[in-house]
Scaffold this motif. Structure first.
Motif, mmCIF file in Angstrom:
data_model
loop_
_atom_site.group_PDB
_atom_site.id
_atom_site.type_symbol
_atom_site.label_atom_id
_atom_site.label_comp_id
_atom_site.label_asym_id
_atom_site.label_seq_id
_atom_site.Cartn_x
_atom_site.Cartn_y
_atom_site.Cartn_z
ATOM 1 N N UNK A 220 0.412 5.256 0.370
ATOM 2 C CA UNK A 220 -0.485 6.385 0.622
ATOM 3 C C UNK A 220 0.266 7.652 0.245
ATOM 4 N N UNK B 284 2.829 15.698 5.898
ATOM 5 C CA UNK B 284 1.738 15.135 6.694
ATOM 6 C C UNK B 284 2.053 15.315 8.174
ATOM 7 N N UNK B 285 1.250 14.647 9.016
ATOM 8 C CA UNK B 285 1.453 14.801 10.453
ATOM 9 C C UNK B 285 1.733 13.436 11.103
ATOM 10 N N UNK C 10 -0.148 11.787 -1.538
ATOM 11 C CA UNK C 10 -1.103 12.903 -1.488
ATOM 12 C C UNK C 10 -1.998 12.929 -2.722
ATOM 13 N N UNK D 168 3.383 9.245 1.850
ATOM 14 C CA UNK D 168 3.199 9.754 3.211
ATOM 15 C C UNK D 168 3.285 8.590 4.185
ATOM 16 N N UNK E 275 -5.016 1.828 10.467
ATOM 17 C CA UNK E 275 -6.242 1.559 9.722
ATOM 18 C C UNK E 275 -5.984 0.678 8.510
ATOM 19 N N UNK E 276 -4.888 0.935 7.832
ATOM 20 C CA UNK E 276 -4.602 0.111 6.659
ATOM 21 C C UNK E 276 -4.292 -1.312 7.090
ATOM 22 N N UNK F 239 -2.973 10.287 -6.560
ATOM 23 C CA UNK F 239 -2.971 8.904 -7.011
ATOM 24 C C UNK F 239 -1.772 8.530 -7.871
ATOM 25 N N UNK G 158 0.858 -1.189 0.000
ATOM 26 C CA UNK G 158 0.000 0.000 0.000
ATOM 27 C C UNK G 158 0.888 1.231 0.000
ATOM 28 N N UNK H 286 0.328 12.217 13.787
ATOM 29 C CA UNK H 286 -0.925 11.564 14.148
ATOM 30 C C UNK H 286 -1.550 10.863 12.949
ATOM 31 N N UNK H 287 -1.564 11.572 11.825
ATOM 32 C CA UNK H 287 -2.142 10.985 10.609
ATOM 33 C C UNK H 287 -1.400 9.712 10.240
ATOM 34 N N UNK I 267 -2.173 6.813 12.679
ATOM 35 C CA UNK I 267 -3.543 6.303 12.593
ATOM 36 C C UNK I 267 -3.828 5.618 11.273
ATOM 37 N N UNK I 268 -3.296 6.178 10.209
ATOM 38 C CA UNK I 268 -3.559 5.570 8.905
ATOM 39 C C UNK I 268 -2.814 4.230 8.791
ATOM 40 N N UNK J 185 -7.675 -2.995 8.175
ATOM 41 C CA UNK J 185 -8.623 -3.336 7.114
ATOM 42 C C UNK J 185 -8.036 -4.314 6.111
ATOM 43 N N UNK J 186 -6.729 -4.216 5.854
ATOM 44 C CA UNK J 186 -6.146 -5.118 4.872
ATOM 45 C C UNK J 186 -5.993 -6.544 5.416
#
Ligand code: FAD
Lengths: 731, 262
Positions: free
Chosen positions: B166, B237-238, B168, B176, B248-249, B170, B164, B240-241, B244-245, B252-253
């Motif tokens: 991520x 980016x930050x 900013x 990030x 989340x990835x 596509x 994956x 925290x982001x 958390x991301x 979910x993955x």
């Protein structure tokens, strides 16, 4: 008709200013202020380069007043003893070698005794930050109609909201560039620009010259979007000062990072709404407060504010309206013209707010808009009576049905309920955009166009309106050819060179095809008269008559001419801000479908519909290109483009870190034109250049709000910002 | 030559070396060693138990290799997300490793396949596992006299392979957050990029997966993530982001693949 210069642009044959070879040319570069505010104590030159080989210019080399000629003259050409923003130009250097010139710039230190900088336009400055008046406000404007407080007091619902947008960088493909040289005592500048006569005025003023002592030529221009409206005046002055001192031609080409850091951007904005509705959802009062960040100097901010507040009430009928606007000085790089000129900011606020109101009153957002849309005979915020026969509700309904606002509702609801992390939604925005200069602006401009009849029977269109990728060249050719019944090959459009072309006004404000195009038509009529034909004459008759005129008047020049005349019945009161703000408006409804990935909080536009009434379409391909390009720029502004500011300057001034959409980030954009010819526009056209910038922001934000229930009241809706918004929405 | 001059900079595709060239005055005073003459380094070799790519192998070379699509699909997946086709056809895997950006896209998938870096110098050949190669921001176990000659990966059967990126946007984006996940008989490999000074294996997450501790939401991964990575707030980016991301990835993955993720 195909875009005339298309092939030469596609194949790289077009010579932009950086491609133009000039014998004996020096490279010019700029030493800039390191501080947002303070007294310049000293300028230190190091010893890394041989200074005897460099040409160095500072404020003392300016022959006339050290002022950039614009609305006010508060901005210096080069900072002398005081600086008001980071990157403000202080010293200019020229050298034969670009490398040495770079090294020389790096070898100069500007020492500033810093003073407290004002960096926040949304709060009152501290006393020590005040630099203008007692509150740093550069300009206030006000629109008032009816009795707002009374209407709000009696309203069944009052809904409030606050909306913000960030700065936006133009990212024209070609960066700013200019060459200057002196020929027979005349200062000539040639470069990338939208408004040759703005540059003429700036050169005349600061170089203390007569108009005959300066000449400005537009080089092929790789995009402008407003970024080349006022800035080229600065660059032309800089290049000219170096050329005058060096007595040699000087070329200045900004690198991308310098261009992004030092030149203008879209004004950041904050708009507050307080709207009153009756029990049926009819808008009874709009109380709107608009604040924009002007940056360190006045520049064009008052006019941006003006267009902003005139559009702030939107395409709705409302009897009680108050719109307060102000632009505030901060010690930031000055903000400037950018496609839409204040309207995208206020229309974002309004159209996002309409969805917020619909939610608060439990109404369908399309229905709420439909019942409030202005109908013929009703008035805008400035009291302008709209009477154009356009079916605005049909525009709205068309966009809503094409995107599937209703039909996809259930589909999205069940998708959102079952998918582990993807969420979908749709949103709409309806809006208008006034074409041409505001109020009495067009009258003041007195734009002039000439059509020369040439001895061989061909004609030449002479205007100062520039081709910058939008298609002006092709449109002017079409207009003249159609008017005279000639083939496009019989039409020459003159290079905008102020030694040859009259002042047809700046290439801004969606005015070129509509206003200047109309002058092209009228100048064609005038030409026909001068060769003894009536308006109906076409083709060979015209060509023969022109050739005949020349045989009878050997050595003389033949011109048809037209000067702007105000359409009848247009009246504007600039003191009270009432009346006919624009000759006409284009009307539109845009709708977006989005998908948000809750793993990454990123939103993507998956479908987009743009429906608009723009008078008549002169060239379908070019018009569609304008709309699609504007939508892409709007998607960037809505989702991706964030200017990270540090001490009033852009920190992420590289294309790797300032994110504009790629083709992969753009959905199919379906463009629908509804036509309703405008009597005073060329071939019935209204302006369209800026229109498409207004709709994407609110349509996308509304779609995101619908999909995940966040407030979506700040642009850009980057993933990081959406994450924060979701946290506060407890989703 | 590298042994004789420690300031010499090898150049492969030059897509990193030349990025800041126009304005970088210092770069113009340095000396460079053009590797393009070493044709034998642009090779791919399949042995029974290893796959070896030469140091001049580009992303595009790998994208066009069908055997690779079968055996190492993540290489293709990551290669396709590097820059644009122009960059993919010049940029090399070895250059990506030595440039040592914490946000690189080639390194995570190589690391998730247990790649080793093969280096050669006058003193001989040295082979270092990629997940032990870095020891700080842009710091790595390569001496200036060593040339990377190859990258080697063991051939294994994987039942989970995920990459994956991520960014900013596509395409044409700097990561990030990046994440490469593989699972084989040798266990889990969870490799994260742009969340620490170097690209690294997330050992705490790997342990959590090996032990089968239950994970009911992304939040349940935050403690392990905090042990593994140390993201920063920066221009892209930050902190925290990123944390958390990443959670989340991962959640979910792996949900639906790993029984302990419910
Ligand atoms: C527009 C653009 C987009 C990009 N997008 C991405 C992206 O999406 N993802 C990503 O990961 N990267 C991206 N990059 C960065 C770059 O393309 C990659 O890191 C690429 O793999 C570098 O390979 P190269 O061969 O060009 O390296 P070079 O620039 O030639 O070298 C990079 C470094 O490796 C050293 N080096 C190279 N080969 C050897 C060797 N054999 N032995 C020892 N040292 C060596 C060099 O000395 C230098 O320090 C992008 C770059 C650009 C310009």
């Amino acid at each position: 008709m195909r875009r005339l210069e298309g092939i030469s642009k596609l194949t790289g044959q077009m010579q932009y200013v950086d491609d133009i070879h000039v014998e004996g040319c020096l490279w010019g570069m700029t030493v800039r202020s390191p501080s947002p505010r303070g007294r310049i104590r000293e300028i230190r030159f190091g010893n890394a380069v041989d200074w005897s080989q460099c040409v160095v210019v500072d404020h003392r080399d300016i022959p006339g007043p050290n002022e950039v000629f614009l609305i006010e003259r508060d901005q210096p050409v080069l900072a002398s003893d005081y600086t008001r923003h980071i990157h403000e130009p202080v010293v200019l250097i020229a050298h034969e070698s670009r490398e040495v010139c770079r090294a020389a710039v790096a070898d100069v230190q500007v020492i500033v005794d810093e003073e407290p900088a004002a960096l926040e336009y949304r709060v009152l400055p501290k006393p020590e930050e005040v630099q203008r008046g007692n509150d740093n406000v550069l300009k206030t404007l006000k629109i008032e109609k009816g009795d707002v407080e009374g209407a709000l007091a009696n309203a069944a619902h009052v809904v409030e909201g606050v909306y913000e947008t960030g700065a936006q960088e133009h990212v024209y493909i070609e960066t700013q560039g200019m060459i200057a040289w002196v020929e027979d005592g005349v200062v000539i500048t040639k470069g990338s620009m939208q408004c040759p006569y703005y540059v003429v005025n700036a050169l005349k003023h600061a170089l203390a010259r007569e108009e005959s002592g300066v000449r400005v030529i537009q080089a092929p221009t790789g995009g402008g979007f407003g970024g080349k409206e006022d800035y080229p005046s600065h660059l032309a002055l800089h290049a000219a000062l170096l050329a005058l001192k060096a007595n040699r031609p000087v070329k200045m080409i900004y690198e991308r990072s310098e261009d992004m850091a030092a030149t203008t951007k879209r004004h950041p904005s904050r708009v507050r709404h307080r709207s009153g509705f009756d029990a049926q959802g009819k808008l009874v009062a709009q109380d709107i407060d608009v604040a924009i960040d002007g940056g360190a100097y006045v520049t064009l901010s008052p006019v941006v504010l003006s267009r902003g507040i005139i559009h702030a009430g939107g395409p709705y009928a409302c009897e009680h309206v108050r719109i307060n606007g102000r632009t505030v000085l901060t010690n930031s790089v000055p903000y400037g013209a950018f496609r839409g000129f204040g309207a995208p900011q206020t229309l974002f606020a309004l159209e996002r707010h309409m969805d917020v109101c619909a939610l608060a009153m439990d109404m369908d957002p399309v229905e709420l808009r439909r019942i409030n849309l202005i109908r013929d005979g009703q008035t805008t915020a400035t009291g302008q009576v709209i009477n154009d026969g356009t079916d605005r509700a049909a525009i709205l309904d068309k966009a809503a049905s094409l995107i599937g606002l209703k039909s996809k509702c259930d589909e999205h609801a069940s998708f959102n309920a079952t998918h582990p992390y993807l969420r979908r939604g749709t949103g709409i925005a309806v809006f208008f955009h006034g074409a041409g200069f505001t109020g009495s602006g067009e009258v003041a401009l007195k734009s002039r166009v000439r059509i020369a009849g040439l001895p061989d029977g061909r004609v030449e269109v002479l205007t100062s309106s520039t081709e910058m990728g939008q298609g002006a060249l092709t449109v002017f050719t079409t207009l003249a050819a159609d008017r005279l019944g000639l083939e496009p090959k019989d039409i020459i459009v003159a290079e905008p060179d102020t030694a040859r072309v009259p002042n047809s006004g700046p290439t801004v404000a969606s005015r070129t095809a509509m206003v200047v195009g109309r002058l092209v038509e009228r100048a064609c009529d005038d030409l026909q008269q001068r060769v003894g034909l009536d308006d109906g004459a076409r083709g060979d008759v015209v060509r023969d008559a022109i050739a005949m005129w020349h045989r009878n008047n050997e050595g003389k020049a033949l011109y048809g001419e037209a000067i702007y005349e105000k359409p009848p019945g247009i009246n504007w009161d600039d003191t009270n801000y009432t009346g006919d703000a624009y000759g006409t408006f284009a009307w539109a409804a845009y709708a977006a479908e989005v998908e948000i990935d809750l793993r990454t909080f990123s939103a993507r536009v998956t479908d987009f519909v743009a429906v608009q009434e723009i008078g008549s379409v002169i060239n379908e391909t070019l018009a569609r290109g304008q709309i699609q390009g504007g939508v892409v720029q709007g998607i960037g502004w809505a989702l991706l483009e964030e200017c990270v500011q540090e001490r009033g300057a852009m920190k992420n001034c590289q294309l790797t870190n300032y994110i504009i959409p790629t083709s992969d980030d753009v959905p199919p954009i379906r463009v629908v034109f509804l036509e309703n010819p405008y009597e005073y526009g060329a071939q019935g056209a209204k302006g369209i250049g800026e229109l498409p910038m207004d709709g994407p922001g609110p349509a996308i934000a509304n779609a995101i709000a619908q999909a995940i229930g966040v407030s979506a009241d700040v642009l850009p809706l980057t993933p990081e910002r959406l994450m924060t918004m979701m946290d506060s929405a407890h989703v | 030559m590298l042994a004789g001059d420690s300031s010499l900079i090898p150049i492969a595709g030059a897509t990193d070396v030349l990025v800041h060239w126009p304005g970088n005055l210092e770069a113009k005073t340095r000396s460079y060693l053009d590797l393009s003459g070493l044709g034998e380094l642009r090779s791919m070799q399949w042995a029974d138990d290893t796959f070896t790519i030469g140091a001049l192998t580009t992303y595009w070379d790998v994208i066009c290799n069908e055997q690779c699509a079968q055996a190492f699909p993540l290489l293709i997946n990551a290669a396709r997300q590097v820059g644009s086709v122009q960059i993919q056809s010049r940029g090399t895997w070895a250059g990506n490793i030595i440039n040592a950006s914490p946000a690189a896209d080639g390194v995570p998938v190589l690391m998730a396949y247990d790649a080793t870096v093969v280096m050669q110098s006058c003193e001989g050949i040295e082979e270092i596992p990629l997940d032990e190669f870095y020891f700080g921001y842009k710091q790595m176990r390569r001496r200036t006299d060593q040339l990377v000659v190859a990258i080697r990966m063991p051939r294994r059967a994987h039942d989970v392979e995920i990459f994956e990126k991520v960014g900013a946007r596509r395409a044409q984006a700097i990561s990030k957050i990046g994440l490469a996940i593989t699972h084989s008989q040798d266990g889990w490999r969870i490799v994260a990029s742009a969340v620490a000074p170097t690209i690294l294996r997330c050992k705490a997450i790997e342990t959590l997966l090996e032990e089968g501790s239950p994970v009911r939401s992304p939040d349940d991964l935050m403690a392990a993530i905090a042990k593994d990575v140390s993201p920063i707030d920066d221009i892209r980016s930050s902190r925290l982001y990123r944390e958390r991301v990443l959670a989340r990835i991962l959640y979910h993955d792996l949900k639906g693949i790993v029984p302990s993720f419910v």
